[in-house]
Design a protein around this motif. Structure first.
Motif, PDB file in Angstrom:
ATOM      1  N   ASP A  56      73.667 -69.127 -30.077  1.00  0.00           N
ATOM      2  CA  ASP A  56      73.205 -70.211 -30.946  1.00  0.00           C
ATOM      3  C   ASP A  56      73.349 -71.564 -30.251  1.00  0.00           C
ATOM      4  N   ALA A  57      74.486 -71.760 -29.604  1.00  0.00           N
ATOM      5  CA  ALA A  57      74.726 -73.045 -28.945  1.00  0.00           C
ATOM      6  C   ALA A  57      73.690 -73.293 -27.855  1.00  0.00           C
ATOM      7  N   LEU A  58      73.431 -72.259 -27.081  1.00  0.00           N
ATOM      8  CA  LEU A  58      72.462 -72.385 -25.996  1.00  0.00           C
ATOM      9  C   LEU A  58      71.070 -72.731 -26.538  1.00  0.00           C
ATOM     10  N   LEU A  59      70.679 -72.018 -27.592  1.00  0.00           N
ATOM     11  CA  LEU A  59      69.328 -72.231 -28.103  1.00  0.00           C
ATOM     12  C   LEU A  59      69.192 -73.593 -28.781  1.00  0.00           C
ATOM     13  N   ALA A  60      70.291 -74.083 -29.338  1.00  0.00           N
ATOM     14  CA  ALA A  60      70.241 -75.400 -29.981  1.00  0.00           C
ATOM     15  C   ALA A  60      70.311 -76.545 -28.976  1.00  0.00           C
ATOM     16  N   SER A  61      70.829 -76.272 -27.805  1.00  0.00           N
ATOM     17  CA  SER A  61      71.163 -77.362 -26.886  1.00  0.00           C
ATOM     18  C   SER A  61      69.979 -78.232 -26.466  1.00  0.00           C
ATOM     19  N   PRO A  62      68.820 -77.668 -26.140  1.00  0.00           N
ATOM     20  CA  PRO A  62      67.725 -78.578 -25.766  1.00  0.00           C
ATOM     21  C   PRO A  62      67.355 -79.554 -26.888  1.00  0.00           C
ATOM     22  N   GLU A  63      67.392 -79.075 -28.110  1.00  0.00           N
ATOM     23  CA  GLU A  63      67.089 -79.993 -29.227  1.00  0.00           C
ATOM     24  C   GLU A  63      68.194 -81.038 -29.414  1.00  0.00           C
ATOM     25  N   ILE A  64      69.432 -80.634 -29.215  1.00  0.00           N
ATOM     26  CA  ILE A  64      70.535 -81.598 -29.318  1.00  0.00           C
ATOM     27  C   ILE A  64      70.384 -82.670 -28.246  1.00  0.00           C
ATOM     28  N   LEU A  65      70.113 -82.200 -27.038  1.00  0.00           N
ATOM     29  CA  LEU A  65      69.926 -83.159 -25.936  1.00  0.00           C
ATOM     30  C   LEU A  65      68.747 -84.088 -26.218  1.00  0.00           C
ATOM     31  N   ALA A  88      75.918 -79.135 -25.259  1.00  0.00           N
ATOM     32  CA  ALA A  88      75.064 -80.172 -24.647  1.00  0.00           C
ATOM     33  C   ALA A  88      75.808 -81.456 -24.323  1.00  0.00           C
ATOM     34  N   LEU A  89      77.125 -81.461 -24.446  1.00  0.00           N
ATOM     35  CA  LEU A  89      77.879 -82.703 -24.254  1.00  0.00           C
ATOM     36  C   LEU A  89      77.783 -83.203 -22.818  1.00  0.00           C
ATOM     37  N   GLU A  90      78.009 -82.315 -21.865  1.00  0.00           N
ATOM     38  CA  GLU A  90      77.972 -82.744 -20.460  1.00  0.00           C
ATOM     39  C   GLU A  90      76.565 -83.201 -20.091  1.00  0.00           C
ATOM     40  N   ALA A  91      75.574 -82.440 -20.503  1.00  0.00           N
ATOM     41  CA  ALA A  91      74.188 -82.809 -20.187  1.00  0.00           C
ATOM     42  C   ALA A  91      73.815 -84.138 -20.827  1.00  0.00           C
TER      43      ALA A  91
ATOM     44  N   ALA B  49      62.714 -77.139 -10.908  1.00  0.00           N
ATOM     45  CA  ALA B  49      62.708 -76.445  -9.618  1.00  0.00           C
ATOM     46  C   ALA B  49      64.080 -75.945  -9.192  1.00  0.00           C
ATOM     47  N   ALA B  50      65.136 -76.528  -9.751  1.00  0.00           N
ATOM     48  CA  ALA B  50      66.484 -76.120  -9.337  1.00  0.00           C
ATOM     49  C   ALA B  50      67.490 -76.633 -10.349  1.00  0.00           C
ATOM     50  N   ILE B  51      68.675 -76.056 -10.337  1.00  0.00           N
ATOM     51  CA  ILE B  51      69.750 -76.517 -11.218  1.00  0.00           C
ATOM     52  C   ILE B  51      70.725 -77.327 -10.379  1.00  0.00           C
ATOM     53  N   GLU B  52      70.734 -78.610 -10.645  1.00  0.00           N
ATOM     54  CA  GLU B  52      71.590 -79.516  -9.889  1.00  0.00           C
ATOM     55  C   GLU B  52      72.454 -80.385 -10.794  1.00  0.00           C
ATOM     56  N   SER B  53      72.446 -80.082 -12.075  1.00  0.00           N
ATOM     57  CA  SER B  53      73.217 -80.894 -13.026  1.00  0.00           C
ATOM     58  C   SER B  53      73.420 -80.047 -14.270  1.00  0.00           C
ATOM     59  N   ASP B  54      74.289 -80.500 -15.163  1.00  0.00           N
ATOM     60  CA  ASP B  54      74.438 -79.809 -16.443  1.00  0.00           C
ATOM     61  C   ASP B  54      73.157 -79.901 -17.257  1.00  0.00           C
ATOM     62  N   THR B  55      72.427 -80.976 -17.080  1.00  0.00           N
ATOM     63  CA  THR B  55      71.148 -81.112 -17.774  1.00  0.00           C
ATOM     64  C   THR B  55      70.175 -80.029 -17.307  1.00  0.00           C
ATOM     65  N   ASP B  56      70.071 -79.872 -16.012  1.00  0.00           N
ATOM     66  CA  ASP B  56      69.207 -78.807 -15.491  1.00  0.00           C
ATOM     67  C   ASP B  56      69.643 -77.444 -16.033  1.00  0.00           C
ATOM     68  N   ALA B  57      70.944 -77.208 -16.031  1.00  0.00           N
ATOM     69  CA  ALA B  57      71.445 -75.912 -16.494  1.00  0.00           C
ATOM     70  C   ALA B  57      71.088 -75.683 -17.956  1.00  0.00           C
ATOM     71  N   LEU B  58      71.276 -76.727 -18.749  1.00  0.00           N
ATOM     72  CA  LEU B  58      70.977 -76.618 -20.174  1.00  0.00           C
ATOM     73  C   LEU B  58      69.492 -76.310 -20.396  1.00  0.00           C
ATOM     74  N   LEU B  59      68.650 -77.039 -19.677  1.00  0.00           N
ATOM     75  CA  LEU B  59      67.206 -76.865 -19.905  1.00  0.00           C
ATOM     76  C   LEU B  59      66.718 -75.513 -19.392  1.00  0.00           C
ATOM     77  N   ALA B  60      67.397 -75.003 -18.381  1.00  0.00           N
ATOM     78  CA  ALA B  60      66.990 -73.698 -17.854  1.00  0.00           C
ATOM     79  C   ALA B  60      67.526 -72.545 -18.691  1.00  0.00           C
TER      80      ALA B  60
END
Lengths: 248, 248, 248, 248, 248, 248
Positions: A56-65, A88-91, B49-60
């Motif tokens: 759930d956390a993973l799937l919600a994270s893009p919307e949270i971000l 999504a806190l770190e991102a 194209a790559a995961i280089e941050s927590d943001t990239d990881a979250l979006l991937a």
């Protein structure tokens, strides 16, 4: 001039629990805000009804971000991610320039000022290992007593069909008597918006930290102090030229 | 009968680096697989194209999770998440019944059998705090020396325009001489598919763990042993009736 | 109705630095207080000019405790102990019913929300072991980078004859570059009342936590939340029938 | 070309349990080996019937070390020390150039990939403190739940006169229910060669790691990867000119 | 020539329990001293009857420090602070040049040589969190099992009206059977001067460390070895020109 | 009546360095013993000239254990194992009923009473990882700064052909200045019998613990206190009916 803080809900509560529940939470926040801070509670645009697993956390994270990014774009001065697991806190810290507060992190750090050892009360029956890892990641394990889960469905609490008070109080007593906790932390925002920490601490006899209020006060603190999180910890995420990324 | 293992890439490498790069990586995996294991390398369908941050990881992560779910549906016996940061690992374990291996976790645990103290070599200049938290989450901090970052763009390595060998060897030497590392771990899959750990360990004089191979062997180990991860740690994620969730 | 918070200074600053310095500190506190909180800065009635050793802390502690007791008797809603080493904090929590905040504890816990790893900048050249033990007592050592001391006399700062700004900024840079800190904490209240954390963070490039403000906001947070510290951690100290005790 | 791995038993099982038991164990190993690896089980030439104390381990160690040295001299590509306590492991790594795997170390590191927290099931009633120290030495204590001992004689298991299955399953359940383990590790090789981990995990409901298989797969992994342990951790032991030493 | 060691009591026992109790304690010390060491037990000049809280410790500390300073001035070769919580220990080390031993510290370090895991038996019902923090400050938490409190009034023990033996033995058994302790430490000097550790260890079956004897032997050890504590840890406290300070 | 303590040397020093060196060490011990304790230094009957690796320790251990058993049989009241690595210590405690002290353990625990953070000075150039693991096993890593090795041959020191004083002092200074140590521990008995800790601490300016004296005083302490190690930690090793075991 007032500072605006966006409390980013982690589910489309306007759809799943109804707009009145969003409104009720926003009022709860406003009732606890210091003068000079304007609080807004924003649901996500879409997603599952609640976060009860890492999935759930993973799937919600893009919307949270995306919500936190919109909050900055819309002029907010700070954002709070309204979920105990700090999804999504770190991102978010990489992606925006305004301070972003995690409710779980803020609540556990406040608990450390109130007693030697804290326990977390979770709605989910089987989340202790996940919470232990969260605590370990934060480096707080020597002050942590336990997580106890209730096995209560979050969505049912959010729409009012289940009242968790008695179960929270019973679990809290066990945290104190069997696990050695001196202070408790509510590990779920739906518990927290019910506003019964005062009642719970009278019943159990130890402080009970509400992560909604802890996060709100952490945001106010950071803004009042003129602080920002460290770019050495969360470097600015570079924009990336790919059509599927969230910004587009 | 052969066991199939899906190595889930964390980027749409067929689009960003080209299908030949995907093919090359699949061949690398096959070259290192034990007899009786068939390896497939799957790019994500979309993403950065790559995961280089927590943001990239979250979006991937949603695409990675979807890939692991497809792997199970397609009959794979195990899946590997091919990123040192182990994105979507916990969620994947909740979501499928086949074993799911994280490349970072597998590599660091292998390193512990090869020396007292390990360092990680990262492509990203500023990722040490993030990696420290990863290590702390795994509970391995008393065996961890440092993370050193190179400041090299992953996509450039993936498409072959930058060769990181010399930089890796120089950073590795500093990990050993200045940080007290006895063993090194490559903290990036693009490094790892270049297949120069043998050369690196000859140059630096300490073992260099390749997370691609570590993860592949961990998956083989778990399958050969007939093991599975613990449902007490990662309970089966309940299906949730919401249209925006990944399954639909 | 307003809440009153007493900021208990740990030296008789009205005698050693003059009443204007006490006044100046009270104004600094009032300038940072949220609406609805009234701040008072109270010097101790007697004692040494500053706390620069465990001996100083010990000798100041009875007066600090007496001050917190008077604060409660005089109707204060909370008290802050204005010294980074948190002298008399545990005893004060045993002795009164109002919340008591320690400036060091509050500052370090705030720092944890701003970066992965913090360092403390101390006026005292040789205080690192003492600070390490403080951090270990709080259970925060895995997030702690270092303490660096300046060798500056606190009384000289308090009376304005020495300006520590340049030395703080230089030490802070070393904490970041050599010790791996992502966030800094001022480890002295006299630094902190100079109000240059904004300048310091611009110069050094990482957040700089001011323990005066951190403590003030922690007290506001605890009061706004309706919390209290745990009587399981700090049981009410029993009154004891001996003439030399503090009550008489 | 095949790789040869010597599994060094830690007792003269051919004398104490009979050559058939050695043969049976060798077959168990071969049945679990990947294609391309040839396994041999070697008893020690002399010694006690089993390792059930630090005294037993100490007295067996010179023979274990001699066995590993003979394995290298005889052309083996790797050696496994077949005892959960990892006796002679450090010395063996100093003394030979081939990789040497410890069964306890390998099993615990594999367990970390299968659940948040592991327990060890030991035959010996009173071995928990000793195992705790082993875990602490490896730096894994924050992922460790407990050791539970059964009070079963190892030699009786090795010669088949006692069947520990029911006792293991009962102890395993207590590890999970009372100690919070998510994954179990068999802490004895005689248990492990009975080959009932599949049955045990079905009964208990969590993964059960067999250290025989874990060690075998660790050796295969290290060889397949082309790795070696670090000479910085285990420098080559200098030969020493004394008649009583093991080489002569 | 004999060495003189002052055992600094932490209460005015001559007033609260009578001079005979001071004499009795001095005889106990002398009976356990090695030849060549002369022991003197000094009460504080004033203060509460016992230390049962952080408040008591704080209020007693200036008198304890003054006592240690007088001991040095009077020619003592070492001083012992006779309270398990080690009040004023750091300050005393800053203030004098003779070695100063803390009874709690000495007892816990001795316990580590006698078993894997120790528990502390405290007279105070609710002191576990405080003791946990003490243990954490010393960095010994991975060897610490628990503190169990009895709820017995120290003054009643000191004047002989309550005999804690049965309660200590019962609590000690629980530490062993429920908390996993292998060795016990008496957490109160009044227990300790009753001289029943021999009886207690026969009854409970594990070693029981008496902090009075542990501290005495630590002082003898440091003197016999010609050691001193580190001035890097406890720099000499600078004299400060203020009339209220202890020296005047 | 006097108590006899056997100091078990870990090499056949009468053969390798000559009987005069054994005699000299015995005199050193006697010169430091408290009245009422008679010290005997016993070489092993055979073995390598010194312990400089885990291999050396392993090969020496049966003889060390046999020596401790003979000491008990011969009426000794306690035994000391004279090697910083504490070889055979656990086994010896299982095998005899008299207290057995480890020199490394005793020295490090004494160091903790003298400063916040200790370093070990080792003769061996590459032993830091091994020592780190020893410290971690004892649970003392948060008080440990470093191990620095000199690269000096122990046998050459034992027979007097190399004098390590200057090298020890230089390494000690680096431990203090670069690694943050407040107190030093000599990590080798041959250093220690040279009796220059007084000189070293004057030169370096921090306390220098001699493990010979630390172990001697620990043994005296345990005997004077009437303590014994815990049978829960080190259960009595069962005698085992096998001809190759040490007893026969």
């Amino acid at each position: 001039m007032s500072k605006r803080i966006v409390y980013q809900l982690v589910a489309p509560l306007h759809l799943t629990a109804g707009p009145a529940e969003v409104e009720r939470r926003q009022e709860f926040l406003r009732a606890h805000a210091a003068p000079g801070f304007v609080l807004e509670a924003w649901p996500t645009r879409q997603g599952r009804a609640a976060i009860e697993s890492d999935t759930d956390a993973l799937l919600a994270s893009p919307e949270i971000l995306a919500g936190v990014c919109r909050a900055q774009k819309g002029g907010a001065d700070a954002a709070i991610i309204g979920c105990f697991g700090d999804p999504a806190l770190e991102a978010a810290r990489e992606s925006v320039d305004i301070p972003v507060v995690g409710a779980g992190e803020a609540a556990m750090l406040l608990a450390l000022q109130l007693g030697y050892r804290f326990s977390v009360i979770s709605p989910i029956a089987q989340g202790a290992g996940r919470r232990d890892a969260h605590v370990r990641r934060l480096g707080l394990e020597s002050r942590y007593a336990s997580t106890r889960g209730l096995g209560i469905d979050i969505a049912s609490m959010a729409n009012g069909s289940v009242d968790p008070r008695a179960a929270v109080i019973e679990a809290g007593r066990k945290c104190v008597e069997e696990d050695g906790a001196d202070v408790l932390v509510l590990g779920c925002m739906s518990f927290s918006f019910l506003g019964f920490t005062g009642e719970a601490q009278r019943e159990i006899g130890v402080p009970v930290v509400n992560p909604v209020i802890a996060a709100l006060k952490a945001a106010e603190t950071i803004l009042a102090h003129g602080l920002h999180f460290s770019r050495r910890s969360w470097p600015k995420a570079a924009p990336k030229p790919h059509p599927q990324s969230i910004e587009e």
